[in-house]
Design a protein around this motif. Structure first.
Motif, PDB file in Angstrom:
ATOM      1  N   PHE A  89       1.022  -1.305  -0.086  1.00 27.19           N
ATOM      2  CA  PHE A  89       0.121  -0.065   0.132  1.00 27.19           C
ATOM      3  C   PHE A  89       0.871   1.081   0.001  1.00 27.19           C
ATOM      4  CE2 PHE A  89      -3.373  -2.805   1.884  1.00 27.19           C
ATOM      5  CZ  PHE A  89      -4.146  -2.664   0.614  1.00 27.19           C
ATOM      6  N   ASP A  90       1.900   1.165   0.590  1.00 27.73           N
ATOM      7  CA  ASP A  90       2.984   2.298   0.633  1.00 27.73           C
ATOM      8  C   ASP A  90       3.313   2.570  -0.848  1.00 27.73           C
ATOM      9  OD1 ASP A  90       2.764   2.726   3.398  1.00 27.73           O
ATOM     10  OD2 ASP A  90       4.785   2.321   3.826  1.00 27.73           O
ATOM     11  N   LYS A  91       3.793   1.635  -1.529  1.00 30.52           N
ATOM     12  CA  LYS A  91       4.148   1.504  -2.892  1.00 30.52           C
ATOM     13  C   LYS A  91       3.166   2.262  -3.755  1.00 30.52           C
ATOM     14  CE  LYS A  91       6.545  -0.987  -6.490  1.00 30.52           C
ATOM     15  NZ  LYS A  91       7.059  -2.384  -6.770  1.00 30.52           N
ATOM     16  N   VAL A  92       1.903   1.860  -3.467  1.00 28.98           N
ATOM     17  CA  VAL A  92       0.757   2.273  -4.518  1.00 28.98           C
ATOM     18  C   VAL A  92       0.619   3.817  -3.908  1.00 28.98           C
ATOM     19  CG1 VAL A  92      -1.768   2.105  -4.569  1.00 28.98           C
ATOM     20  CG2 VAL A  92      -0.390   0.074  -4.355  1.00 28.98           C
ATOM     21  N   ILE A  93       0.708   4.163  -2.787  1.00 32.70           N
ATOM     22  CA  ILE A  93       0.569   5.592  -2.688  1.00 32.70           C
ATOM     23  C   ILE A  93       1.707   6.255  -3.061  1.00 32.70           C
ATOM     24  CG2 ILE A  93       0.637   7.270  -0.742  1.00 32.70           C
ATOM     25  CD1 ILE A  93      -1.013   5.125   1.054  1.00 32.70           C
ATOM     26  N   GLU A  94       2.877   5.871  -3.167  1.00 31.10           N
ATOM     27  CA  GLU A  94       3.999   6.681  -3.773  1.00 31.10           C
ATOM     28  C   GLU A  94       3.874   6.713  -5.254  1.00 31.10           C
ATOM     29  OE1 GLU A  94       7.231   3.958  -2.141  1.00 31.10           O
ATOM     30  OE2 GLU A  94       7.220   4.891  -0.272  1.00 31.10           O
ATOM     31  N   LYS A  95       3.359   5.760  -5.867  1.00 31.94           N
ATOM     32  CA  LYS A  95       3.161   5.883  -7.332  1.00 31.94           C
ATOM     33  C   LYS A  95       2.181   6.799  -7.734  1.00 31.94           C
ATOM     34  CE  LYS A  95       5.986   2.841  -9.212  1.00 31.94           C
ATOM     35  NZ  LYS A  95       7.161   3.299 -10.249  1.00 31.94           N
ATOM     36  N   ARG A  96       0.975   7.001  -6.845  1.00 32.92           N
ATOM     37  CA  ARG A  96       0.107   7.891  -7.087  1.00 32.92           C
ATOM     38  C   ARG A  96       0.412   9.055  -6.974  1.00 32.92           C
ATOM     39  NH1 ARG A  96      -2.833  11.413  -8.173  1.00 32.92           N
ATOM     40  NH2 ARG A  96      -4.907  11.452  -7.690  1.00 32.92           N
ATOM     41  N   TYR A  97       1.062   9.641  -5.804  1.00 32.36           N
ATOM     42  CA  TYR A  97       1.411  10.947  -5.122  1.00 32.36           C
ATOM     43  C   TYR A  97       2.821  11.461  -5.430  1.00 32.36           C
ATOM     44  CZ  TYR A  97      -3.434  10.739  -3.581  1.00 32.36           C
ATOM     45  OH  TYR A  97      -5.130  10.954  -3.624  1.00 32.36           O
ATOM     46  N   PHE A  98       3.689  10.588  -5.300  1.00 27.55           N
ATOM     47  CA  PHE A  98       5.232  10.929  -5.153  1.00 27.55           C
ATOM     48  C   PHE A  98       5.962  10.622  -6.397  1.00 27.55           C
ATOM     49  CE2 PHE A  98       3.384  10.096  -0.693  1.00 27.55           C
ATOM     50  CZ  PHE A  98       3.272  11.461  -0.233  1.00 27.55           C
ATOM     51  N   SER A  99       5.673   9.803  -7.198  1.00 30.14           N
ATOM     52  CA  SER A  99       6.523   9.495  -8.314  1.00 30.14           C
ATOM     53  C   SER A  99       6.378  10.452  -9.390  1.00 30.14           C
ATOM     54  CB  SER A  99       6.207   7.810  -8.701  1.00 30.14           C
ATOM     55  OG  SER A  99       7.035   7.668  -9.547  1.00 30.14           O
ATOM     56  N   ARG A 100       7.314  10.933  -9.838  1.00 34.59           N
ATOM     57  CA  ARG A 100       7.279  11.864 -11.135  1.00 34.59           C
ATOM     58  C   ARG A 100       7.134  11.199 -12.139  1.00 34.59           C
ATOM     59  NH1 ARG A 100      12.005  16.543  -9.946  1.00 34.59           N
ATOM     60  NH2 ARG A 100      11.159  17.464  -7.937  1.00 34.59           N
TER      61      ARG A 100
END
Length: 236
Positions: free
Chosen positions: A200-211
């Motif tokens: 879930f952390d990875k999902v959130i990072e891809k959605r909100y933090f990955s350029r």
């Protein structure tokens, strides 16, 4: 709580593998007493603490979209189901550890959700190996979950789990194997719970933090779904 940011995670797999039981366990931390076939799509919400215990900790909604599980090739079924595949941030692939066919069908489910074409021959598996090239450029986080672990005889368990470990490797995903009728498999601090939180952390990072994220932008900020989902299609 309604102002929380959210991500959308598909829960895919054949009919009868236990997707609804899994989603209920993930969202309610309870065993689903009387599971039934999912009609169309059912949505539930899990509250997730991103990077829990760190200065970056933040609370998110994770919407789990339990998709009715038919692998029929009818174009009308697939086109109707495709409406649920918009704005996807992560995918949980669910299979029954006692049913090898349900494991093999995860290949078809993943290609359908990622809007990829099946091989021209229609063959999904060759010599027991999946075509890893299909997922080489995939940017959507995947998690493979095997259910009904309790139903595998002890003498066969090592063989079954070795086979499914290769399956998760083919999808470049972590795997969790559990019994959805026992909450201890996702107890706080256990290895399964850690893997789930990491996913879930990875999902959130891809959605909100990955350029360089390739996921579809503009995921709508809407309230908890479920009651408003279409219920007039039955895929099972």
């Amino acid at each position: 709580m309604s102002s929380l940011d959210r991500v959308k995670v598909l829960v895919l797999g054949d009919s009868g593998v236990g997707k609804s039981s899994l989603v209920h366990l993930l969202c309610q931390n309870q065993v689903l007493g009387n599971p039934s076939w999912t009609v169309g799509c059912s949505v539930d919400v899990r509250i997730h603490e991103y990077k829990e215990g760190t200065p970056e900790e933040k609370t998110y909604y994770t919407e789990l979209w339990d998709i009715g599980g038919s692998v029929g090739s009818a174009s009308s079924v697939k086109s109707t189901r495709a409406v649920f595949y918009n704005y996807v941030n992560g995918i949980i692939l669910v299979h029954d550890l006692t049913n090898k066919k349900s494991s093999q069908n995860l290949y078809r489910w993943s290609l359908e959700a990622l809007n990829r074409d099946l091989p021209p021959t229609g063959v999904l598996v060759t010599n027991g190996d999946y075509d890893r090239e299909q997922f080489a450029d995939n940017q959507i986080p995947l998690l493979v979950i095997g259910t009904k672990l309790d139903q595998i005889p002890e003498q066969k368990r090592n063989d079954v789990l070795s086979r499914t470990a290769f399956l998760a490797e083919d999808f470049n995903a972590e795997e969790i194997n559990l019994d959805c009728t026992n909450t201890r498999y996702l107890a706080a601090g256990c290895s399964n719970a850690v893997k789930l939180s990491r996913f879930f952390d990875k999902v959130i990072e891809k959605r909100y933090f990955s350029r360089d994220s390739t996921q579809i932008p503009g995921f709508p900020d809407r309230k908890r779904l479920g009651s408003g989902m279409p219920k007039n299609f039955h895929y099972d």
